[in-house]
Write a protein that holds these residues in place. Sequence first.
Motif, mmCIF file in Angstrom:
data_model
loop_
_atom_site.group_PDB
_atom_site.id
_atom_site.type_symbol
_atom_site.label_atom_id
_atom_site.label_comp_id
_atom_site.label_asym_id
_atom_site.label_seq_id
_atom_site.Cartn_x
_atom_site.Cartn_y
_atom_site.Cartn_z
ATOM 1 N N ALA A 187 -40.625 3.456 96.365
ATOM 2 C CA ALA A 187 -39.673 2.463 96.886
ATOM 3 C C ALA A 187 -38.267 3.046 96.923
ATOM 4 O O ALA A 187 -37.357 2.588 96.212
ATOM 5 C CB ALA A 187 -39.726 1.201 96.046
ATOM 6 N N LYS A 188 -38.076 4.057 97.740
ATOM 7 C CA LYS A 188 -36.776 4.709 97.865
ATOM 8 C C LYS A 188 -35.727 3.708 98.347
ATOM 9 O O LYS A 188 -35.948 2.963 99.293
ATOM 10 C CB LYS A 188 -36.878 5.880 98.844
ATOM 11 C CG LYS A 188 -35.562 6.605 99.074
ATOM 12 C CD LYS A 188 -35.731 7.730 100.088
ATOM 13 C CE LYS A 188 -34.404 8.427 100.352
ATOM 14 N NZ LYS A 188 -34.540 9.519 101.351
ATOM 15 N N GLY A 189 -34.571 3.698 97.666
ATOM 16 C CA GLY A 189 -33.467 2.835 98.068
ATOM 17 C C GLY A 189 -33.482 1.450 97.456
ATOM 18 O O GLY A 189 -32.502 0.706 97.586
ATOM 19 N N ALA A 190 -34.578 1.070 96.780
ATOM 20 C CA ALA A 190 -34.636 -0.255 96.159
ATOM 21 C C ALA A 190 -33.754 -0.287 94.909
ATOM 22 O O ALA A 190 -33.698 0.676 94.149
ATOM 23 C CB ALA A 190 -36.071 -0.609 95.797
ATOM 24 N N THR A 191 -33.077 -1.400 94.689
ATOM 25 C CA THR A 191 -32.244 -1.575 93.500
ATOM 26 C C THR A 191 -33.008 -2.380 92.458
ATOM 27 O O THR A 191 -33.470 -3.491 92.740
ATOM 28 C CB THR A 191 -30.932 -2.286 93.843
ATOM 29 O OG1 THR A 191 -30.199 -1.483 94.784
ATOM 30 C CG2 THR A 191 -30.080 -2.490 92.600
ATOM 31 N N VAL A 192 -33.155 -1.809 91.265
ATOM 32 C CA VAL A 192 -33.883 -2.460 90.183
ATOM 33 C C VAL A 192 -32.975 -2.561 88.963
ATOM 34 O O VAL A 192 -31.978 -1.843 88.851
ATOM 35 C CB VAL A 192 -35.174 -1.688 89.827
ATOM 36 C CG1 VAL A 192 -36.119 -1.637 91.012
ATOM 37 C CG2 VAL A 192 -34.846 -0.273 89.348
ATOM 38 N N THR A 193 -33.322 -3.460 88.057
ATOM 39 C CA THR A 193 -32.553 -3.623 86.823
ATOM 40 C C THR A 193 -33.472 -3.435 85.626
ATOM 41 O O THR A 193 -34.661 -3.748 85.678
ATOM 42 C CB THR A 193 -31.892 -5.005 86.750
ATOM 43 O OG1 THR A 193 -32.893 -6.022 86.942
ATOM 44 C CG2 THR A 193 -30.827 -5.141 87.819
ATOM 45 N N LEU A 194 -32.908 -2.930 84.538
ATOM 46 C CA LEU A 194 -33.651 -2.675 83.310
ATOM 47 C C LEU A 194 -33.116 -3.587 82.214
ATOM 48 O O LEU A 194 -31.900 -3.677 82.010
ATOM 49 C CB LEU A 194 -33.499 -1.212 82.907
ATOM 50 C CG LEU A 194 -34.361 -0.711 81.745
ATOM 51 C CD1 LEU A 194 -35.839 -0.793 82.100
ATOM 52 C CD2 LEU A 194 -33.984 0.723 81.387
ATOM 53 N N TRP A 195 -34.044 -4.263 81.485
ATOM 54 C CA TRP A 195 -33.674 -5.258 80.488
ATOM 55 C C TRP A 195 -34.427 -4.994 79.191
ATOM 56 O O TRP A 195 -35.551 -4.497 79.200
ATOM 57 C CB TRP A 195 -34.016 -6.668 80.981
ATOM 58 C CG TRP A 195 -33.366 -7.037 82.274
ATOM 59 C CD1 TRP A 195 -33.732 -6.623 83.529
ATOM 60 C CD2 TRP A 195 -32.230 -7.875 82.445
ATOM 61 N NE1 TRP A 195 -32.896 -7.158 84.476
ATOM 62 C CE2 TRP A 195 -31.962 -7.936 83.837
ATOM 63 C CE3 TRP A 195 -31.419 -8.593 81.576
ATOM 64 C CZ2 TRP A 195 -30.914 -8.682 84.356
ATOM 65 C CZ3 TRP A 195 -30.373 -9.338 82.094
ATOM 66 C CH2 TRP A 195 -30.128 -9.376 83.472
ATOM 67 N N LEU A 212 -33.263 3.343 93.290
ATOM 68 C CA LEU A 212 -34.317 4.345 93.199
ATOM 69 C C LEU A 212 -34.142 5.438 94.246
ATOM 70 O O LEU A 212 -33.813 5.168 95.403
ATOM 71 C CB LEU A 212 -35.685 3.688 93.359
ATOM 72 C CG LEU A 212 -36.046 2.629 92.307
ATOM 73 C CD1 LEU A 212 -37.406 2.027 92.618
ATOM 74 C CD2 LEU A 212 -36.034 3.234 90.906
ATOM 75 N N GLY A 213 -34.396 6.672 93.833
ATOM 76 C CA GLY A 213 -34.335 7.806 94.739
ATOM 77 C C GLY A 213 -35.651 8.024 95.454
ATOM 78 O O GLY A 213 -36.522 7.144 95.500
ATOM 79 N N SER A 214 -35.834 9.225 95.992
ATOM 80 C CA SER A 214 -37.013 9.516 96.811
ATOM 81 C C SER A 214 -38.312 9.449 96.017
ATOM 82 O O SER A 214 -39.377 9.208 96.586
ATOM 83 C CB SER A 214 -36.874 10.896 97.452
ATOM 84 O OG SER A 214 -36.716 11.900 96.455
ATOM 85 N N SER A 215 -38.246 9.662 94.701
ATOM 86 C CA SER A 215 -39.457 9.603 93.879
ATOM 87 C C SER A 215 -39.851 8.174 93.531
ATOM 88 O O SER A 215 -40.969 7.928 93.059
ATOM 89 C CB SER A 215 -39.264 10.397 92.588
ATOM 90 O OG SER A 215 -38.275 9.783 91.765
ATOM 91 N N GLY A 216 -38.928 7.234 93.713
ATOM 92 C CA GLY A 216 -39.210 5.846 93.371
ATOM 93 C C GLY A 216 -39.281 5.590 91.886
ATOM 94 O O GLY A 216 -39.853 4.590 91.453
ATOM 95 N N ARG A 217 -38.676 6.457 91.069
ATOM 96 C CA ARG A 217 -38.751 6.303 89.623
ATOM 97 C C ARG A 217 -37.449 6.768 88.982
ATOM 98 O O ARG A 217 -36.641 7.466 89.599
ATOM 99 C CB ARG A 217 -39.922 7.102 89.061
ATOM 100 C CG ARG A 217 -39.851 8.595 89.318
ATOM 101 C CD ARG A 217 -41.102 9.298 88.818
ATOM 102 N NE ARG A 217 -41.234 9.146 87.382
ATOM 103 C CZ ARG A 217 -42.388 9.245 86.729
ATOM 104 N NH1 ARG A 217 -43.505 9.477 87.390
ATOM 105 N NH2 ARG A 217 -42.442 9.100 85.421
ATOM 106 N N PHE A 218 -37.249 6.402 87.708
ATOM 107 C CA PHE A 218 -36.078 6.843 86.964
ATOM 108 C C PHE A 218 -36.414 6.833 85.480
ATOM 109 O O PHE A 218 -37.407 6.241 85.048
ATOM 110 C CB PHE A 218 -34.869 5.936 87.232
ATOM 111 C CG PHE A 218 -34.992 4.562 86.627
ATOM 112 C CD1 PHE A 218 -34.451 4.281 85.380
ATOM 113 C CD2 PHE A 218 -35.652 3.548 87.305
ATOM 114 C CE1 PHE A 218 -34.567 3.016 84.814
ATOM 115 C CE2 PHE A 218 -35.769 2.280 86.753
ATOM 116 C CZ PHE A 218 -35.227 2.019 85.500
ATOM 117 N N SER A 219 -35.567 7.494 84.680
ATOM 118 C CA SER A 219 -35.717 7.522 83.231
ATOM 119 C C SER A 219 -34.353 7.352 82.591
ATOM 120 O O SER A 219 -33.333 7.748 83.166
ATOM 121 C CB SER A 219 -36.351 8.836 82.758
ATOM 122 O OG SER A 219 -37.662 8.980 83.259
ATOM 123 N N ALA A 220 -34.338 6.769 81.405
ATOM 124 C CA ALA A 220 -33.101 6.604 80.644
ATOM 125 C C ALA A 220 -33.432 6.704 79.165
ATOM 126 O O ALA A 220 -34.497 6.259 78.728
ATOM 127 C CB ALA A 220 -32.445 5.261 80.954
#
Length: 489
Positions: A187-195, A212-220
Amino acid sequence: MLHHSRATAGSAALALLVTMLVATAQPAAAAVHDGTITTTAGSHTVTATVSVRDASVPQWGKTVTIDVSYASPTATVTAAPYATDLIVTNRATGGTRVLELTGSGTRQTARFAEDGSATGTFDVGFRGSVTADGVGATLDEDKVTSFTVTRETRPWIEVWPGMPAVGATYKVSAGMERFERGTYVPAKGATVTLWFTPKGSTTAVHKKTVTLGSSGRFSASFTNRGPGSWEMRYRGDQVYSPSSAAMTMSNFSSGTHTATYTQKMKDTWLSATVKASDIVMTHRGVTATVDVRFRHNGTRVVWDTDAFLEARNAQNETAFGDLAQVSGGHYSGKIRFDAYTSAGMHTVAAMTDVKVYYGPGDGDYDWHFMRTETVAPFVVRRITMLDTRLSTSTPKKGRDYTVQGRLRKLSVDQSNRASYRPASSVQVRLYFDPAGSAKSRYVKTVRTNSEGRFSTRTTATRSGMWTAKYVGTTTTYVGSTDSVRLTVR
């Protein structure tokens, strides 16, 4: 992430026959829209109510069922099959579809098949005739109600390690795929929130907003201040459906661990609670037992007898096992670990299929694939062997003797051969429990040499029991204990 689909006889057709029976079990995000049209038949007032629910289209397509009910306070209303039509218009493109209403009497149904190629708002018009106590009446309205069609999104989230120590740093990874062109893509370009919701609280704290970038994932990365639940949320838009994924996290501990993974899409709610226990590795390997309880929001579901487990660790070593169905969505399974499996934190994921019925017929169902991310944490620790003996077990009072022993631990060489090798430079605690009512007391701590051996010399004063203890480590080696009896003459 893994994805799975199952082909069944007539599955392509079945996928396009989702009725409102399923919709009654959907979460509130899939809103129901009612509209009415009123006419007269002689002296009778006749009302037609059109009811339709918003739809989220998955990979296998979806059919929106539109219900029409008729009523009159003074007469019996009858609708003949195929005498009335619904006109569904795409508000953005102006394209229309004419749907025949089936059924008779006071209730009729039309089905609107959608493959996800068209999204947005659809208006529902009505055209046809009914009778009230034999008197005919015409109903004609361009727009009675409307509904929205969006494409399904599939979120996921995981926490590594699943039970960090208090004050330790851990990583939350999350992402999302969305249905496009017949498949699921990042989901490239989708804005998500972490709670994060602390354990015992009902208030979620916003931690991060990510596009989200081209991979559709993130880490923190975060510092563990206590247990709770992590959740990633996507609000949706005119094209894609809202969704969320959540996973519980606990503080590090030993024993049996339980974690719950929850995934919510616009039309589907599912969760899995996974329970696993720490295991001790021997040179023959070891089998872990895992308990899984799946849940789904469908009012009529049948869980598949085929279900699977997948475990992995920080080294990305994986192990697989089968789940046996206990009853319904409750499964029990085993995973076999070879002796060369790395010690440390592992997590286990569970997956199966569920048959979700959308109608009363035996063939009115779709297969849904359900997979948790890496949920329940557990620790694999290798076995240790402690041997303790005395230079003499029956010394005379006042004479010196030696308490000695050897500590070995399970090790694996570069050829993945497992054997017990000396545990060098390891602390071993010695205790003496005098015979009689006196309590056991700590004597001293000794350290093993390069051969894993330890010794200390002492004087015989009274009979009792010597005990050597190796406490082990939290994530690598399990502790061990050995005792030997002393009889003073």
